[in-house]
Write a protein that holds these residues in place. Structure first.
Motif, mmCIF file in Angstrom:
data_model
loop_
_atom_site.group_PDB
_atom_site.id
_atom_site.type_symbol
_atom_site.label_atom_id
_atom_site.label_comp_id
_atom_site.label_asym_id
_atom_site.label_seq_id
_atom_site.Cartn_x
_atom_site.Cartn_y
_atom_site.Cartn_z
ATOM 1 N N SER A 151 0.833 -1.213 0.000
ATOM 2 C CA SER A 151 0.000 0.000 0.000
ATOM 3 C C SER A 151 0.862 1.255 0.000
ATOM 4 C CB SER A 151 -0.929 -0.008 1.221
ATOM 5 O OG SER A 151 -1.802 -1.116 1.197
ATOM 6 N N LEU A 152 1.891 1.274 0.841
ATOM 7 C CA LEU A 152 2.732 2.466 0.943
ATOM 8 C C LEU A 152 3.622 2.642 -0.281
ATOM 9 C CD1 LEU A 152 3.710 2.210 4.726
ATOM 10 C CD2 LEU A 152 2.075 3.769 3.677
ATOM 11 N N THR A 153 4.234 1.552 -0.748
ATOM 12 C CA THR A 153 5.079 1.675 -1.939
ATOM 13 C C THR A 153 4.251 2.036 -3.168
ATOM 14 O OG1 THR A 153 4.906 -0.733 -2.224
ATOM 15 C CG2 THR A 153 6.870 0.111 -1.141
ATOM 16 N N TRP A 218 9.500 1.456 -3.961
ATOM 17 C CA TRP A 218 8.487 2.196 -4.708
ATOM 18 C C TRP A 218 8.891 2.510 -6.145
ATOM 19 C CZ3 TRP A 218 10.395 6.785 -6.548
ATOM 20 C CH2 TRP A 218 11.530 7.293 -5.883
ATOM 21 N N MET A 219 10.162 2.306 -6.495
ATOM 22 C CA MET A 219 10.684 2.824 -7.765
ATOM 23 C C MET A 219 10.078 2.139 -8.981
ATOM 24 S SD MET A 219 12.969 2.697 -5.147
ATOM 25 C CE MET A 219 14.089 1.348 -5.462
ATOM 26 N N SER A 220 9.870 0.828 -8.907
ATOM 27 C CA SER A 220 9.320 0.119 -10.063
ATOM 28 C C SER A 220 7.913 0.605 -10.390
ATOM 29 C CB SER A 220 9.316 -1.389 -9.802
ATOM 30 O OG SER A 220 8.547 -1.702 -8.652
ATOM 31 N N TYR A 221 7.111 0.917 -9.370
ATOM 32 C CA TYR A 221 5.762 1.424 -9.609
ATOM 33 C C TYR A 221 5.813 2.803 -10.259
ATOM 34 C CZ TYR A 221 4.587 -2.309 -6.373
ATOM 35 O OH TYR A 221 4.471 -3.523 -5.776
ATOM 36 N N ALA A 222 6.745 3.628 -9.824
ATOM 37 C CA ALA A 222 6.869 4.958 -10.416
ATOM 38 C C ALA A 222 7.231 4.864 -11.893
ATOM 39 C CB ALA A 222 7.919 5.771 -9.654
ATOM 40 N N ARG A 223 8.134 3.960 -12.242
ATOM 41 C CA ARG A 223 8.535 3.828 -13.644
ATOM 42 C C ARG A 223 7.410 3.259 -14.506
ATOM 43 N NH1 ARG A 223 14.137 4.024 -14.437
ATOM 44 N NH2 ARG A 223 13.560 3.917 -16.655
ATOM 45 N N VAL A 224 6.700 2.260 -13.975
ATOM 46 C CA VAL A 224 5.626 1.635 -14.764
ATOM 47 C C VAL A 224 4.488 2.606 -15.020
ATOM 48 C CG1 VAL A 224 3.847 -0.149 -14.711
ATOM 49 C CG2 VAL A 224 6.181 -0.717 -14.066
ATOM 50 N N ILE A 225 4.012 3.276 -13.964
ATOM 51 C CA ILE A 225 2.859 4.159 -14.161
ATOM 52 C C ILE A 225 3.256 5.411 -14.930
ATOM 53 C CG2 ILE A 225 3.029 5.561 -12.059
ATOM 54 C CD1 ILE A 225 -0.039 5.087 -11.776
ATOM 55 N N ARG A 226 4.507 5.814 -14.852
ATOM 56 C CA ARG A 226 4.958 6.962 -15.655
ATOM 57 C C ARG A 226 4.835 6.640 -17.140
ATOM 58 N NH1 ARG A 226 9.705 8.072 -18.295
ATOM 59 N NH2 ARG A 226 10.136 10.284 -18.675
ATOM 60 N N GLY A 227 5.269 5.449 -17.540
ATOM 61 C CA GLY A 227 5.169 5.081 -18.944
ATOM 62 C C GLY A 227 3.733 5.019 -19.438
ATOM 63 N N ASP A 228 2.814 4.539 -18.602
ATOM 64 C CA ASP A 228 1.412 4.473 -19.009
ATOM 65 C C ASP A 228 0.777 5.860 -19.081
ATOM 66 O OD1 ASP A 228 1.392 1.685 -19.222
ATOM 67 O OD2 ASP A 228 1.083 1.462 -17.070
ATOM 68 N N ILE A 261 -3.655 2.825 -14.256
ATOM 69 C CA ILE A 261 -3.192 2.166 -13.038
ATOM 70 C C ILE A 261 -3.240 0.645 -13.107
ATOM 71 C CG2 ILE A 261 -5.406 2.010 -11.829
ATOM 72 C CD1 ILE A 261 -3.937 2.984 -9.308
ATOM 73 N N TYR A 262 -3.958 0.079 -14.062
ATOM 74 C CA TYR A 262 -4.151 -1.373 -14.058
ATOM 75 C C TYR A 262 -2.840 -2.166 -14.131
ATOM 76 C CZ TYR A 262 -9.202 -0.789 -14.411
ATOM 77 O OH TYR A 262 -10.510 -0.467 -14.154
ATOM 78 N N PRO A 263 -1.910 -1.853 -15.031
ATOM 79 C CA PRO A 263 -0.641 -2.606 -15.026
ATOM 80 C C PRO A 263 0.110 -2.495 -13.709
ATOM 81 C CG PRO A 263 -0.892 -1.389 -17.068
ATOM 82 C CD PRO A 263 -1.972 -0.910 -16.159
ATOM 83 N N THR A 264 0.024 -1.340 -13.053
ATOM 84 C CA THR A 264 0.698 -1.164 -11.771
ATOM 85 C C THR A 264 0.044 -2.016 -10.691
ATOM 86 O OG1 THR A 264 1.146 1.113 -12.456
ATOM 87 C CG2 THR A 264 1.538 0.577 -10.164
ATOM 88 N N LEU A 265 -1.279 -2.126 -10.713
ATOM 89 C CA LEU A 265 -1.972 -2.965 -9.735
ATOM 90 C C LEU A 265 -1.631 -4.436 -9.924
ATOM 91 C CD1 LEU A 265 -5.525 -1.329 -9.613
ATOM 92 C CD2 LEU A 265 -3.654 -1.079 -7.972
ATOM 93 N N ILE A 266 -1.467 -4.863 -11.164
ATOM 94 C CA ILE A 266 -1.068 -6.252 -11.414
ATOM 95 C C ILE A 266 0.307 -6.515 -10.827
ATOM 96 C CG2 ILE A 266 -0.496 -7.899 -13.227
ATOM 97 C CD1 ILE A 266 -2.577 -6.492 -14.984
ATOM 98 N N LEU A 267 1.237 -5.595 -11.041
ATOM 99 C CA LEU A 267 2.578 -5.741 -10.477
ATOM 100 C C LEU A 267 2.536 -5.762 -8.953
ATOM 101 C CD1 LEU A 267 5.640 -5.808 -11.005
ATOM 102 C CD2 LEU A 267 5.621 -3.312 -10.986
ATOM 103 N N ALA A 268 1.660 -4.941 -8.361
ATOM 104 C CA ALA A 268 1.550 -4.902 -6.900
ATOM 105 C C ALA A 268 1.007 -6.214 -6.348
ATOM 106 C CB ALA A 268 0.656 -3.736 -6.470
#
Length: 352
Positions: A151-153, A218-228, A261-268
């Protein structure tokens, strides 16, 4: 003089469209409530055999965590996560051995299996910590750590990635360079170092490793959602919102993030199991929780002196390892199913 009678022009009758022959699809109340896209995802998850296995495993661990006081009654009401001990002997006791020193209260279900005395169902570790109690209450630790860390990351990653992609320019450069600096550190080694620094300050418990895992996770989520978001922000409805004067905060929260946000939620969802394994690794190394805390990694750590004799004392590794494997497997199966459902290249072949 001849008069010319003007005949009325007959317009050609349009042919019926093939769409008129298609039956009208009825929309149920659940689809109206969730929306067509969310309903499609839910339907795909519930119709996927692998995701159903994953959901069953996750549900099982949630039930065990909620019913932990009933399954294994607290030995210490002030510190229920501290695993009770049957003496202080170094040699582990086998599964089914009788509990002789200060046994915990017998739960209601124990009499249903025809036993009157509390026994070590999964055996004990070195130091006589009860494995069954540690695994049952360790389920609460695993869920707490996995959900809190993710949740926090996820929150930090979405915030950094959304601001970076939406505004671009110098803000994008600064935020992405900070992200790359954090990504340069090996995750587990960085979390181990920061946990060791925070333990004298915060004290022993789950919080030093939890804070360290959030700081470097948290870095991987920032990179993934930035690209989307870089692709979403150029779409027509985003441009229309800007033209009519909608505030940036509303555009980001109502239009940009929900559509990216969907790809980021899958990764989470996949990373929840990985976070529990990382936390268990830190506990195995002696970072964070105090000795005897109900945590699967620490249960395995008690077996380190008996590795050459695991053929004899197999239970001290088997049961906590199975708990870790099935917990991680449940989240991975659900995450993989979500990825397949939401991938447009796989959606055509599977009809979801």
């Amino acid at each position: 003089m001849t008069t010319v009678t003007q005949q009325p022009v007959q317009m050609p009758v349009p042919k019926a469209s093939y769409l008129d022959d298609l039956p009208e699809r009825k929309i149920g109340w659940l689809e109206r409530l969730l929306g067509p896209e969310n309903y499609r995802i839910l339907k795909g998850v519930l119709s996927n055999p692998l995701s159903m296995i994953g959901i069953s495993l996750i549900t099982f661990f949630i039930v065990v965590a909620l019913a932990a006081p009933l399954i294994a009654p607290e030995s210490n009401t002030r510190e229920p996560f501290m695993t009770p001990r049957d003496g202080f002997g170094p040699v582990p006791k086998a599964p089914g051995a009788e509990w002789k020193t200060r046994p915990i209260a017998i739960p209601f279900w124990f009499a249903l299996v025809g036993k009157e005395k509390w026994t070590h169902i999964f055996g004990t570790t070195t130091g006589q910590y009860d494995l069954f109690y540690g695994i049952v209450w360790g389920t609460r630790t695993a869920l707490k750590v996995g959900i809190l860390v993710e949740s926090l990351t996820l929150l930090i990653g979405i915030l950094v990635g959304a601001l970076s992609a939406f505004y671009g320019g110098w803000l994008d450069n600064i935020l992405m360079r900070i992200t790359e600096i954090f990504m340069a550190f090996p995750y587990l080694l960085a979390a181990l170092t920061l946990s060791a620094i925070l333990t004298p300050v915060i004290g022993k418990g789950i919080w030093p490793p939890l804070v360290a895992m959030v700081a470097f996770g948290w870095m991987s989520y920032a990179r993934v959602i930035r690209g989307d978001i870089l692709s979403v922000r150029e779409r027509d409805y985003i441009m229309a919102s800007r033209v009519i004067g909608v505030k940036d905060r509303r555009i980001i929260m109502k239009h940009v993030i929900p559509n990216a946000i969907y790809p980021t939620l899958i990764l989470a969802s996949i990373n929840i199991g990985a976070d529990v394994i990382s936390f268990s690794a830190l506990s195995f190394l002696g970072i964070g929780t105090e000795v005897g805390y109900a945590d699967w990694g620490q249960m395995i750590a008690f077996a380190r002196n008996w590795i050459p004799s695991l053929a004899t004392y197999w239970w001290i590794v088997l049961f906590p390892a199975l708990a870790l494997i099935f917990f991680t497997l449940g989240w991975n199966l659900v995450g993989d199913a979500l990825r397949d459902i939401m991938d447009p290249r796989l959606r055509r072949g599977r009809g979801v």
